[in-house]
Design a protein around this motif. Structure first.
Motif, PDB file in Angstrom:
ATOM      1  N   ARG A 269      -3.008   5.608 -11.559  1.00 20.89           N
ATOM      2  CA  ARG A 269      -3.554   4.514 -10.759  1.00 20.89           C
ATOM      3  C   ARG A 269      -2.711   4.274  -9.514  1.00 20.89           C
ATOM      4  O   ARG A 269      -3.234   4.066  -8.421  1.00 20.89           O
ATOM      5  N   SER A 270      -1.392   4.313  -9.691  1.00 20.06           N
ATOM      6  CA  SER A 270      -0.524   4.133  -8.522  1.00 20.06           C
ATOM      7  C   SER A 270      -0.639   5.306  -7.570  1.00 20.06           C
ATOM      8  O   SER A 270      -0.651   5.132  -6.356  1.00 20.06           O
TER       9      SER A 270
ATOM     10  N   MET B 187      -3.378   5.552  -4.772  1.00 16.99           N
ATOM     11  CA  MET B 187      -3.195   4.849  -3.497  1.00 16.99           C
ATOM     12  C   MET B 187      -2.405   5.699  -2.504  1.00 16.99           C
ATOM     13  O   MET B 187      -2.143   5.243  -1.390  1.00 16.99           O
TER      14      MET B 187
ATOM     15  N   ARG C 290       0.827  -1.207   0.000  1.00 19.66           N
ATOM     16  CA  ARG C 290       0.000   0.000   0.000  1.00 19.66           C
ATOM     17  C   ARG C 290       0.859   1.254   0.000  1.00 19.66           C
ATOM     18  O   ARG C 290       0.430   2.308  -0.445  1.00 19.66           O
TER      19      ARG C 290
ATOM     20  N   MET D  70       3.774   1.043  -8.071  1.00 20.64           N
ATOM     21  CA  MET D  70       4.673   0.588  -9.135  1.00 20.64           C
ATOM     22  C   MET D  70       4.089   0.871 -10.501  1.00 20.64           C
ATOM     23  O   MET D  70       2.894   0.662 -10.742  1.00 20.64           O
TER      24      MET D  70
ATOM     25  N   GLY E 186      -8.202   0.186  -6.366  1.00 16.23           N
ATOM     26  CA  GLY E 186      -7.347   0.114  -5.186  1.00 16.23           C
ATOM     27  C   GLY E 186      -7.933   0.861  -4.007  1.00 16.23           C
ATOM     28  O   GLY E 186      -8.143   0.282  -2.937  1.00 16.23           O
TER      29      GLY E 186
ATOM     30  N   PHE F 233       4.719  -0.166 -14.477  1.00 19.76           N
ATOM     31  CA  PHE F 233       5.378  -1.238 -15.214  1.00 19.76           C
ATOM     32  C   PHE F 233       5.702  -0.835 -16.646  1.00 19.76           C
ATOM     33  O   PHE F 233       5.068   0.050 -17.213  1.00 19.76           O
TER      34      PHE F 233
END
Lengths: 365, 246
Positions: free
Chosen positions: B153-154, B157, B81, B85, B105, B87
């Protein structure tokens, strides 16, 4: 920035629809081999089709009082089917109550059709199925709401086949998914149990499972406890189908790229969240076609319950043939039930194609 | 640094017999921006993947925000959490819309209510400059847009650490800049600890506090960008730089 002027103007594509004669020449007689095949096929059709149509429709007898009248005619005896269709379709279910299995058939078909409707693909699908299956059970058994009680040894024919197939598939599917996930688990105990189960079940034919559940299961139960024969058959069918569903779903799980697992992991999703939200939706979509293939096979495999004396569609057909007044019309009866099986299986096939098409829209990999 | 955000002590990892990480010692302070470069097979991706347990190290300790990284699944999920990351191949979820990708998430892991999660997601989408794509599916976006969605998106969180595993290597050249701009913006807004495996040396010069060179599983050299590019110490670093800077 304005669009650059092209060096050569855009032209419409040339379409040439071939004339029928040209089509025949290019598609059917293009090479000597093809010409030979065409002539052979046409000859076979000329030999077979008129004779078939003659037997099935032109010389057939559509109504008759007894088998004797039918035997005087060269063609098929559809009067036999007209006479016996209630027996074949509903088995030994009490004659006046046969509206109940009929409604059950429609309910089951409606349940399956509804499941293709995407709007219902929420958690509500489970209660709808449970409600639908309970309604079918209540209708068939009766004993409540003023319906007379009908013991399940009297059930038969098409509703029984449908019940075995629908309940079987409805229960085998979640079990199969759990087995597939278990087989891919890293916990050795769970993985071993799942592997042993799948390989054992896949190693035996359904008929032997039906025998085992029908004969052996009562031996293991304590004195006096009996399990309903229909339930025994259902258990065998569910256990059998689940193994095949498991292997198919496992194929789908393997097809999901590792990056999807990693993307879900990197967000901190737990195993079950990852499986339910990310992996299973994608995996199941991939294996719709082989899954429906399993269900189509299971639908036809329910005819094996003949062996343990359950009155499904096939056995009902055989029973209709035992009437002394109507002897020797096995062809008509088996064509009739073959047509029923075909209608259901072909519909399932089309259903699967429609489902795949609908899911491909808007979802691009 | 005793209270560094990321600490790696004598970390060793093998893939079967292949020794992919050799005695890695690394400390990253909060807010530091590290670029890791090196030839392919040098273990740079493996190193950052060990930080969120996508790879497991066999020897040594990895301590993130005071928590030691072990096989304990609850601990791993807690650490994940804190660590976001990005990719090389985006790894967006193709069956969900962009907005659903972003809110998944927060809703399921952080237990944020849906409306609030969507609001925050839209903020991040605006930050990566593609708010109009919220209801599209990832397959309908270009590579550069997909990677920006992955970054958003990362970020949704609210992690303390962002890991980037060759984020622009799979992009067409004309889309590399838009993603790098987002990453530079992230760095300059301050506060985010970033570890980036990349071949984009311009980005390293602009944003990095430290550049680390890895070869064959070892950290060969680490230095601030100016010293690293203009005065490389080791011969292997010099060879690598001569190969990529042309």
């Amino acid at each position: 920035m304005s669009k650059p002027t092209l060096l050569s103007p855009t032209r419409a594509p040339t379409t040439a629809t071939p004339t029928p004669l040209v089509w025949i020449r290019t598609q059917l007689f293009s090479t000597p081999g093809n010409a030979l095949l065409t002539i052979l096929s046409v000859w076979l059709l000329i030999m077979a089709v008129p004779a078939l149509l003659d037997w099935a429709f032109l010389q057939a007898k559509y109504s008759a009082q007894s088998g004797q009248e039918c035997r005087e005619v060269e063609g098929a005896c559809w009067a036999f089917i007209a006479e016996k269709h209630r027996l074949i379709l509903f088995g030994t279910y009490p004659y006046e109550q046969q509206w109940r299995p009929l409604v059950s058939v429609f309910l089951l078909v409606a349940l399956v059709l509804m499941s293709a409707w995407r709007r219902l693909w929420t958690i509500w699908l489970f209660p709808i199925w449970i409600g639908g299956l309970t309604a079918v059970a209540l209708l068939m058994w009766g004993g409540v709401f003023g319906l007379t009680f009908v013991e399940n040894t009297l059930w038969g024919g098409l509703p029984l086949t449908l019940i075995l197939a629908t309940f079987g598939v409805a229960l085998a599917f979640p079990l199969g998914v759990v087995l597939a996930l278990g087989r891919r688990s890293e916990l050795p105990a769970i993985k071993t149990i799942c592997v042993v189960y799948i390989e054992l079940i896949r190693g035996v034919p359904l008929i032997s499972l039906l025998f085992m559940s029908s004969v052996m299961l009562p031996l293991f139960l304590p004195e006096g406890v009996t399990i309903d024969k229909l339930l025994r058959a259902l258990i065998a069918i569910v256990l059998f189908a689940a193994a095949y569903v498991a292997e198919t779903v496992r194929g789908g799980l393997q097809a999901i790229s590792k990056g999807q697992y990693e993307g879900a992991d990197s967000l901190g999703l737990s195993y079950w969240q990852k499986t339910r939200l990310i992996i299973l939706p994608q995996a199941l979509k991939i294996v719709i076609a082989p899954l429906v293939g399993i269900f189509i096979s299971m639908f036809k495999d329910t005819s094996l319950v003949v062996i343990i004396g359950i009155f499904d569609l096939t056995l009902a057909a055989k029973a209709a043939l035992t009437d002394p007044a109507w002897q020797g019309f096995s062809m008509e009866v088996y064509i009739f039930i073959a047509a029923i099986y075909f209608i259901f299986c072909y519909s399932m096939s089309k259903y699967s194609q429609a489902l795949e098409k609908r899911l491909a829209v808007g979802q691009q990999h | 640094m005793a209270d560094a955000l990321i600490q790696m002590h004598h970390v060793n990892k093998w893939f079967g017999k292949f020794h992919v990480l050799r005695d890695i010692n690394l400390e990253v302070a909060t807010g530091e921006r590290i670029v890791i470069c090196g030839p392919s097979g040098s273990g740079k991706s493996t190193l950052i993947r060990c930080l969120n347990r996508l790879e497991e190290h066999q020897q040594g300790d990895i301590i993130i925000d005071g928590m030691t990284l072990t096989g304990d699944i609850k601990g791993v999920e807690t650490i994940r959490r804190e660590v976001g990351m990005v990719f090389q191949h985006f790894n967006l979820f193709p069956h969900l819309t962009v907005l659903e990708n972003l809110t998944l998430g927060p809703i399921w892991v952080l237990k944020t209510p849906k409306a609030q999660a969507e609001q925050e997601a839209m903020t991040y989408l605006e930050r990566v400059k593609i708010p109009e794509q919220a209801n599209k599916f990832p397959g309908q976006l270009s590579g550069g847009q997909q990677q920006r969605v992955a970054i958003a998106r990362s970020l949704c969180m609210n992690p303390k650490i962002m890991l980037f595993d060759e984020p622009t290597s799979a992009l067409d050249p004309e889309m590399v800049k838009e993603v790098l701009d987002v990453m530079v913006g992230l760095a300059e807004q301050g506060g985010m600890t970033m570890l980036c495996v990349t071949h984009e040396m311009g980005f390293a010069r602009k944003v990095a506090n430290r550049v680390i060179f890895m070869d064959q599983g070892e950290i060969i050299e680490e230095n601030d960008p100016v010293s690293f590019f203009d005065h490389p110490q080791s011969d292997r670093t010099k060879l690598f730089l001569s190969q990529i800077l042309h």
